[in-house]
Structure formats: C-alpha cells, structure tokens
Design an enzyme around this catalytic site. Structure first.
Site, PDB file in Angstrom:
ATOM      1  N   ASP A 104      77.216 111.225   4.995  1.00 18.29           N
ATOM      2  CA  ASP A 104      76.688 110.106   6.143  1.00 18.29           C
ATOM      3  C   ASP A 104      75.305 110.273   5.666  1.00 18.29           C
ATOM      4  OD1 ASP A 104      79.336 109.166   7.019  1.00 18.29           O
ATOM      5  OD2 ASP A 104      78.819 109.585   9.599  1.00 18.29           O
ATOM      6  N   HIS A 256      77.510 115.579   5.467  1.00 20.69           N
ATOM      7  CA  HIS A 256      75.506 114.860   5.437  1.00 20.69           C
ATOM      8  C   HIS A 256      74.837 114.905   4.471  1.00 20.69           C
ATOM      9  CE1 HIS A 256      77.216 114.968  10.346  1.00 20.69           C
ATOM     10  NE2 HIS A 256      76.584 113.192  10.151  1.00 20.69           N
TER      11      HIS A 256
END
Length: 797
Positions: A104, A256
């Site tokens: 993300d 991430h």
C-alpha cells in the site's frame, strides 16, 4: 467661390511614425496576455503540486469505532475480496496455502524498486495498491512494476478516508487515479483498496455505502487477512511472524512500499518469501487468486460445492437471494460496468485474457487504456512532471529572490549611510566635504518639449529663479499644442526656443547640445520644476576634472494620490538610495532624465544621445563610464517631476524604462570584458542592474504567490508572519531612506499596498519588456499626458 471636396473613399496614407505607433499598439495586448498567462501558469503549477502533496483539499479525518449494524453479517464474516453484481454483494477468500502479497501507499522511487528486486529474485508477483498522486509523480516506477508482471490497484488519489466524502469526491479520486495509471503504464484497473481499511469485519455503517457504490462501478474491493504491521518498524523477525497465516490458510497479506523508512520491509520480504515457499505456499496476485477461485467454482458449480475458496453472498437492495455470478464468477462479465479506458470485464472472466488485453493471469484485473483516457492520463503525467520540475526551481528562485532582496537592503543601508556621512561631512578627518573649487561659470539648461503646454510655464519660471547663471534652450520637438508659443510669450531672459520637426527626445537633446554656449549642459524634462539652487548644486561636482556626468535628486511632485505616493516611495527608496550605493561603487547606471548634468564635450565624444534605445539616459550614462568618465550622485540638487497619474500611464512609462534599460545593457554588453572604468561598470554595475532591476522584480511576485498559497493551504499564521517580517525590513529600509532625504514618514503608510499591487504591475511590465526584447520589437518614444499640477517647489508637501 469654390470648395474642394475630398474624394470619397480615399484616405491619407499613414506616416512612418503612425505606422510604428500602430505596430507598437498591436504588440501590447498579446504580450500583456502572455505575462498574465505566465502568472496563471505559475499559480496552476503550484495548485497542482499542492494537490499532489495533499496540501490542497486535504481531509485528514479518519473514522474509528463506528457502528456496523447496517452491514450484512455474512459480509462481516466473509473473505477479503468483495464484489457486487446486480446489487448483490459477494465475498471470496484466498485458496489455502496461497498468499496474495499486497503493498500500500506507493509508489516511491526509493523503496518500490527495492521491493520489486526482491520479488523478481524470488520469482514472485504482487499487487500494489497505489496512491494516484504518487503514480503521477513517479510514472517510471509504475511502468517497471507492471512490465515485471505485477498487478496494480487503486488506493485513491490523495489517500483520503472516503467515508467522510461525497459521491463527487469519490468518483474524482477513482477517475484521477485511473488517469494516472493510464498515463504512467497505459493501463486501468478494477481493483480497489480503501485507505485506512483492514479486515473486512471492520466495515462499518459509514464505509459500507461507499463500498456498495464502488462495487456498483465495477470495482473489486480488496481487504486484508494478515497485516504485517511493518509501518510500526518492529524488526524483521516480527514482520515475518505477523505476516504468516495460521493453520495453512490462504491470505491477503499487507505490507507497505511507502510512508517512511521501509528498509525493514525490504529485508523481511526476502526472508518471508523463502520461509513461506519452504512451507509449501504459493504466491499470486489478487487476480491470480480470483482466477483460481473462478476455476474451482466453475468445476464445482454443477454439484453445488464452493471449491477451494469460501464464497458468500448478501442481497443489496433486494429481497431474497441475489443472482449468482459476481465479479469473479464464471463468464458473467457484464456486471462490472465499463472501466475508464478499458472494456467491460472482470478479473478471471473469459473476456479478460492474453489475446484481448495482452496481460497474463496475474494481471487480469487490468485493462489496456485507450482513447481519451490514455491521452488525458499522459497529459496528467506530463503536467505533474512539469510541476515536479518547476516547483523546486521556483523554490530555489524564491531563495535567490530572498537573498537578493535582503542583500540589496543590506548594501543600500550600509553604503547609503556611508555615502550620506561622506557627502555631508562638516568636520573630522579630512575636514568638510568639498568637490573642489566652487563652480560659478554659466551653464546651459536644455529643455526638450513635446506638447508640454500644461507644464512648460512652471518649468521655465522655476529656472528663471535659479541662483546659478544659466542659458535656457527649449527644443520644441514638433509640438502641436502651442508649447513653443507659450515659451516665447513668457518673455523670460536667457531663454532660446528652437523649433524642430518631431524626431523624438534624443534628437531634441542633441539639438540642444549642439546649440549650447557653455561647456556644461544640464538636461531636464519639460514637466520638471527645479529648486532655485538645483543647478548650482548639480554642477559643483564638475570641480573634479575626472567627473563627466552628475545625477540629481528627482522627487515626485504629485504625491498626494495613491499612485503618486507609490512612486514617491519608489523614488526615495529605490532610485535615490540605489544611486547612493552605485555612486560609492562607481558604477552609476542611470542619470535621471528629470535632472542631470554632463560635460558637453564628453556627450559629443560619446556620439550624443543615442536613438538606439528607449532609455537614452541609461545609454548615455553607460557610454560615459565606457569613455572613462566618473558619474556621481548629487543629493542636494533637487527637482520636482510630475509622475504618471494613472496606471495606464505608469505602465507605459515603466515599460519604456524597462525595455530601454534592457536595450542599453545589451548594447554595452562588451563592457563585461573591458578594462578600467568600463570593465568596472560591466562587471559590477551591469550585474547589479540585471539582478536588482530585472531578475528580482520579475521573480518578486513569487514571494506573494507563495505567501498566499502557504496562508491558504499550509500554515496561515506562520506564512503571514514571514511576509510581515519581510515587509518590516522593507519599512525600516524605506524609513531610513526617507530620513536621509528628510521626507515625511506619513507616505510610508502606503508601503504595504504598494508591495501588494505595485510589485505585481512591475512583474507584468518586465515580462512585457522581456518578451518585446526577445521578439525584437521596436517602440517609439512615448509621451505621457501631463496635468501641470507640479508648480513651484514650495507648494509641494
């Protein structure tokens, strides 16, 4: 009696001057528009960059702890893949011993490529949920990611909590991200993950309508089974441990590739992949997992089994059970709706395959961008690239402007004080200041005049009161308003009026120089009023044989209007304070046309007042430097001039000055490599003029634009205080200039407004002048409309 009637339909051919004036007027509007477009472009670039960095339109609210009683329980108990078909919500779980790696908040040019390298080394593909603003800023990273076989999904454009946003904002976030993907990699996607989302059981009453709306637009919402919590930076071992599914279950795993230092994520990723492969896990993308589920569903559909993955449905807006065949089921491809730039399709459906969309199974949630979506996306990426290049440049230029402005103030304050103390010394080392023996011989005052009927009488009456013996030559440059007759009718002694055809101010001055009877000539404008001792004070420096020209102290007479007050501040602070500095540095760039004196022979040796430029005063001043003469400033020689009384006239005057200065600097550019006084001007005076009179004013609006931008979108009070601090510095500098010139401080109340309005006008004027210079435009000498309101000096407050 006969009369002559002009032939109908015939017109007098325009003169050469009229044609030149017409061409000049025709050039004005486009250049002004260009200047405004440049300012608009700067503002647009800043707004775009602010939007990309979430400084504009940023909504940092994050919802937490909301109720979820309106969310179907089957959805809350379902898998991480949520689709909608015909109003029916369906969730699916990842097959056993299958891991869908998701990342993300990217892409970033630092961490995303390192993660891609680990994935490539291990033969693994992943799904990256990307923030559209980041995609548009780093398009090459996205393209490399897609070319490597990885899959992309939407994580909104600005990473905003959509549960607080309306439908319009939601659709903009999706569309803008699709355009960014289209511009960066030529694709669009049907995958979506909401910012701040986690497991599907965290869906609440506020986010549920958002997911329904997104699903009805054809998107698959992807949640998380296992969160590595790598953003907490717990260490490599913890990241691996927290990302590992329990009991051999399949999982969508969250990591991430942006949002801070992701070095632990990069290190953990390689360890994690190897560990999970050793346990018999396979890795795929969201679309790869969906294809597995669809194949299993197709094979088990006739027997009513659910295959290797779990699938549950919940009716949305319907009574009873919804129809089967969601976004990931079988060949039901029409339910997704048309995606931007792509075709109607669903991950794993029969219409999404290598032959139609040129993607593999792991990328079947993507479509090739076509048509307007592709071109709009490329335009967005190019615009962002411009903003990414321009804004850092502007930031550096702003720093340059700040240093230049503060440096100029510092130089002016230090050198002006030294100049004042030197020229007004009455005792101490060296005794009282003196130029040398008092100059008492008569001089010639040249008054060029073109349609000066409002002012010529006041000008000549002020000269008649001179305490120094003078000869006055009025050169009437083809006036049509009776200026010559007014000058002759005054009957003043020692006044000669010379009439010539209209040829411009330089020609009028040259005519006066040729007809001068004395070795020193004083030049002034036809609207200027001299103080009684102005000529006497002005010629005293000629006691020094090395001085060839003297600049006087020009003051604004009509200062009791807003525009007049602005110019009064500029004259006292900018022109006269500057001249003190340039005088000490021996590189005076301009002797004002309103009051200046020259050695007649020096002017003639320099070729007279040149018509090569519109700033004949700057041209002749530089020529004097190049001829080896010294040019000085005499603060005690005061003259009062009528400044432009309207913005249009002010624009016209400053345009002529700015353009003429550029012409003069270019004409004398060889002084940069000269030796002696010429080289001194070229290497000291010319750079200072370019920096302080051209570059800094052109870039000065950056201060205001950045201030306004920061006040609105960043920190209002900090930005306001910074701007006020600069204003205080300017005010201190201006107050000191007023003190040196013994002016009344009340006019300084107009300084803030001058900085806001006048600075923008000067920016436009200089852009206008720069474009004219670059395009080779030529302008005639311009005449300003006068009112004659500047009378005797005693009447000026």
């Amino acid at each position: 009696m006969t009369s002559t009637t002009p032939s109908r339909g015939r017109r007098r051919a325009p003169t050469k001057m009229e044609r030149a004036a017409g061409k000049a007027a025709a050039l004005q509007k486009p250049r002004v528009i260009l200047a405004l477009l440049l300012l608009l472009g700067l503002t647009s670039v800043m707004l775009l960059d602010g939007y990309l960095r979430s400084e504009i339109g940023n909504d940092a609210r994050v919802r937490d702890g909301a109720a979820y009683d309106k969310v179907p329980q089957k959805i809350l108990d379902g898998g991480p893949l949520l689709t909608f078909t015909g109003g029916t919500a369906k969730t699916q779980s990842v097959p056993k011993k299958t891991i869908v790696l998701t990342f993300d908040d990217g892409p970033t040019p630092t961490w995303t490529p390192q993660i891609l390298k680990v994935l490539e080394d291990n033969g693994v593909e992943a799904t990256f949920f990307m923030v559209g603003s980041m995609v548009s800023r780093y398009p090459s990273v996205v393209k490399d990611l897609v070319d490597q076989g990885n899959e992309v999904g939407i994580h909104t454009f600005t990473h905003v909590d959509l549960s607080y946003q309306g439908t319009g904002r939601l659709q903009r976030e999706l569309k803008q991200t699709q355009l960014a993907l289209a511009g960066a990699a030529g694709i669009t996607t049907t995958l979506f993950r909401a910012p701040y989302s986690s497991e599907i059981n965290a869906v609440d009453n506020y986010s549920w309508p958002v997911y329904k709306e997104i699903g009805n637009l054809g998107y698959t919402s992807v949640f998380v089974d296992t969160d590595s919590d790598d953003w907490k930076k717990p260490g490599v071992s913890k990241i691996v441990q927290w990302a590992t599914p329990k009991n051999n279950k399949g999982a969508v795993v969250l990591m991430h590739d942006a949002g801070g230092d992701r070095s632990e994520t990069v290190k953990a990723l390689d360890t994690y992949i190897k560990k999970m492969k050793a346990k018999g896990y396979s890795f795929t993308t969201v679309s790869g997992a969906t294809v597995k589920l669809n194949r299993a569903a197709n094979g088990a559909g006739r027997t009513g089994t659910a295959g290797s993955g779990q699938a549950v449905e919940a009716g949305v807006g319907q009574t009873g059970a919804g129809a089967g065949g969601g976004a990931g089921a079988g060949t039901d491809t029409g339910a997704l709706g048309e995606q931007p730039g792509g075709t109607q399709s669903a991950p794993g459906s029969s219409s999404t395959n290598n032959s139609t969309n040129k993607v593999n199974v792991e990328q079947s949630g993507q479509q090739k961008a076509t048509g307007s979506t592709l071109y709009e996306g490329k335009a967005l990426v190019y615009a962002v690239a411009v903003a990414e290049w321009v804004l850092p440049l502007l930031s550096w230029l702003l720093l340059v402007v700040g240093i230049s402005v503060m440096g100029r103030f510092g130089m002016m304050l230090i050198l002006a004080r030294r100049h004042y103390r030197q020229r007004n010394r009455k005792r101490g080392k060296g005794g009282k200041f003196s130029w040398g023996p008092t100059v008492t011989g008569p001089v010639t005052v040249i008054v060029p005049a073109y349609n000066e009927k409002e002012c010529i009488a006041n000008t000549l009456h002020s000269l008649a009161q001179s305490t120094h013996p003078i000869e006055i030559i009025v050169v009437d440059d083809g006036s049509t308003d009776g200026t010559k007759e007014i000058a002759e009718s005054l009957g003043l002694p020692n006044v000669r009026v010379i009439r010539q055809e209209n040829a411009g101010k330089p020609a009028a001055l040259n005519n006066g120089v040729r007809n001068a009877s004395y070795d020193i000539v004083v030049m002034m404008d036809g609207d200027t009023v001299f103080e009684p001792d102005a000529v006497h004070q002005l010629v005293q420096p000629f006691a020094d044989p090395g001085i060839g020209a003297v600049a006087g102290n020009a003051k604004v007479g009509n200062r009791n209007t807003i525009i007049g007050a602005w110019q009064h501040i500029e004259y006292v602070m900018g022109f006269n304070l500057d001249r003190r500095m340039y005088d000490l540095l021996r590189c005076m760039p301009t002797i004002p046309g309103a009051i200046g004196a020259f050695r007649r022979d020096a002017v003639l040796e320099a070729g007279g007042m040149s018509e090569d430029t519109l700033a004949e005063d700057t041209d002749i001043t530089i020529a004097m430097h190049r001829a080896g003469w010294r040019v000085v400033y005499q603060e005690h020689a005061k003259a009062w001039t009528e400044a432009p009384s309207s913005l249009k006239q002010l624009w016209s005057q400053r345009y002529r000055w700015s353009y003429g200065t550029m012409q003069a600097l270019w004409k004398h550019r060889k002084s940069l490599t000269d030796k002696g006084p010429s080289g001194r001007f070229g290497r000291i005076g010319m750079p200072l003029v370019v920096i302080f009179q051209i570059i800094t004013p052109v870039l000065a609006p950056l201060i205001d634009v950045f201030t306004i931008y920061s006040m609105i979108f960043v920190d209002f009070w900090a930005s306001l205080l910074a701007w006020l601090a600069v204003l205080v510095v300017q005010l201190v500098c201006a107050a000191y200039a007023f003190r040196l010139d013994r002016e009344k401080y009340r006019y300084l109340a107009m300084l803030p407004l001058q900085q806001l309005a006048y600075r923008q006008m000067m920016y436009l004027v200089l852009i206008h002048s720069s474009v004219t210079a670059l395009t080779g435009g030529r302008l005639r000498w311009q005449k300003l409309k006068r009112t004659g309101e500047v009378g005797t000096p005693a009447g000026v407050s």
